[in-house]
Design an enzyme around this catalytic site. Structure first.
Site, PDB file in Angstrom:
ATOM      1  N   GLU A  46      44.181  40.371  40.000  1.00 51.20           N
ATOM      2  CA  GLU A  46      44.205  39.136  40.942  1.00 51.20           C
ATOM      3  C   GLU A  46      45.676  38.582  41.105  1.00 51.20           C
ATOM      4  OE1 GLU A  46      41.514  35.189  41.204  1.00 51.20           O
ATOM      5  OE2 GLU A  46      42.130  36.071  39.257  1.00 51.20           O
ATOM      6  N   ASN A 106      41.335  34.356  48.606  1.00 48.89           N
ATOM      7  CA  ASN A 106      41.707  35.075  47.526  1.00 48.89           C
ATOM      8  C   ASN A 106      41.192  36.731  47.963  1.00 48.89           C
ATOM      9  OD1 ASN A 106      42.126  36.371  44.997  1.00 48.89           O
ATOM     10  ND2 ASN A 106      41.590  34.417  44.030  1.00 48.89           N
ATOM     11  N   LYS A 123      37.482  37.160  47.803  1.00 49.77           N
ATOM     12  CA  LYS A 123      36.535  36.526  46.496  1.00 49.77           C
ATOM     13  C   LYS A 123      35.457  35.703  47.048  1.00 49.77           C
ATOM     14  CE  LYS A 123      37.581  34.326  42.198  1.00 49.77           C
ATOM     15  NZ  LYS A 123      38.740  33.794  41.410  1.00 49.77           N
ATOM     16  N   GLU A 142      40.846  26.484  42.803  1.00 48.06           N
ATOM     17  CA  GLU A 142      40.779  27.694  43.639  1.00 48.06           C
ATOM     18  C   GLU A 142      39.947  27.086  44.972  1.00 48.06           C
ATOM     19  OE1 GLU A 142      40.022  31.716  42.496  1.00 48.06           O
ATOM     20  OE2 GLU A 142      40.152  30.953  40.681  1.00 48.06           O
ATOM     21  N   CYS A 168      37.849  38.407  39.580  1.00 46.34           N
ATOM     22  CA  CYS A 168      37.928  37.451  38.518  1.00 46.34           C
ATOM     23  C   CYS A 168      36.756  36.989  38.139  1.00 46.34           C
ATOM     24  CB  CYS A 168      38.902  36.511  38.857  1.00 46.34           C
ATOM     25  SG  CYS A 168      39.226  35.448  37.209  1.00 46.34           S
ATOM     26  N   ASN A 193      42.760  36.442  36.690  1.00 50.59           N
ATOM     27  CA  ASN A 193      43.621  35.570  35.884  1.00 50.59           C
ATOM     28  C   ASN A 193      42.714  34.493  35.429  1.00 50.59           C
ATOM     29  OD1 ASN A 193      46.852  35.182  38.055  1.00 50.59           O
ATOM     30  ND2 ASN A 193      45.515  37.040  37.857  1.00 50.59           N
TER      31      ASN A 193
END
Length: 308
Positions: A46, A106, A123, A142, A168, A193
């Site tokens: 990621e 993302n 994501k 995020e 993730c 991450n």
């Protein structure tokens, strides 16, 4: 093709000051190593091109936009695509995407062995928070910088294999794997991450965090009879540690390869995708065994409702 050598290209720390060009050179070095070991696909983490910038609270939009890519490939990543094409290796990696109409995601992409992008995923399960939180040991913003993905969970037949992607936090949600499993997925690639410490529970150590990561990946693989490659960005980025623990898991949930450092490191496994068939035709034969008349709550309700 039913057999493919899959390489996981774990990346060590990427500092805030590191350029994309420097990171891409590291990615190409891992790609070359993978080629020397006979790999036909390389899975990167990621946000592979930059530091994990959501740990920083930013208000200036120009500062935020610096971390996003507006096209893919672009000038910085074109050498990676070119090298992958020369080596005849498929790749998948994550990055921060700004769309032409101003949306922020993302994102991860997957290519074929000629470096053509064949799939894109954004994501869905965004962790963290959207405003500065003084109660946290560090920020995880995020929800401030990304929108929830709008493409859903899709699969692509790539090099003869049914592939899907997640990113993730998606790995912690069984819905992610089931949506892919219901499309016959044979390989799920997941870059991550993940901080080595919990910002809201400092007593939770690295051992437990690695356990939960492996548990999620192994369960998703077994319960959907699919290979899973979960590949980390790791190491200490500007004083903030990210855990490694990259693994490749077989359709029975067993770990085939595991990273042992928090640096740039290649892991590799020969994956025989014919092995997905047994689970898909026996205990996880969805057509015979699933009872969707009892699953309505899963999509009709978001949070917990206690009625007893």
């Amino acid at each position: 093709m039913t057999v493919m050598k899959i390489a996981g290209a774990q990346l060590g720390a990427i500092q805030k000051a590191d350029s994309r060009d420097a990171v891409v050179k590291r990615m190409i070095a891992l790609l070359d190593e993978a080629a020397g070991k006979g790999a036909e696909m390389v899975v990167y983490p990621e946000l592979a091109l930059t530091t994990f910038f959501p740990r920083w609270y930013m208000e200036d939009q120009a500062e935020i936009d610096f971390w996003f890519e507006t096209e893919m490939p672009n000038a910085a990543t074109q050498p990676l695509f070119d090298r992958a094409r020369e080596l005849n290796i498929a790749i998948t990696f994550g990055y921060a995407e700004k769309t032409p109409d101003g949306h922020y995601y993302n994102t991860s992409i997957i290519t074929d062995r000629q470096a053509n992008i064949v799939g894109k995923y954004r994501k869905v399960h965004l962790p963290g928070h959207s405003e500065y939180d003084s109660e946290r040991a560090f920020q995880h913003l995020e929800k401030r910088y990304f929108e929830p993905g709008d493409l859903g969970f899709n699969v692509w037949r790539n090099e003869g294999i049914i592939m899907g992607m997640a990113i993730c936090n998606d790995r912690r949600w069984p819905e992610t794997f089931r949506c892919l499993g219901l499309q016959g997925v044979e390989l799920v690639t997941i870059g991550y991450n993940t901080p080595s410490v919990n910002a809201q529970m400092s007593a939770e150590g690295l051992e437990k965090r690695l356990f939960h990561s492996e548990l999620s990946l192994q369960a998703g693989a077994y319960q959907n009879a699919t290979y899973v490659a979960g590949i980390a960005k790791a190491g200490v980025e500007d004083g903030h540690p990210l855990m490694g623990g990259s693994i490749i898991v077989d359709p029975d949930g067993f770990i085939l390869a595991r990273a042992v450092t928090e640096e740039d490191e290649l892991i590799i496994a020969e994956c025989d995708f014919a092995k997905c068939d047994f689970g898909k035709k026996t205990i996880f034969d969805f057509e015979r065994h699933r009872r969707i008349e009892h699953y309505g709550r899963i999509t009709s309700q978001t949070g917990v409702i206690v009625e007893v």
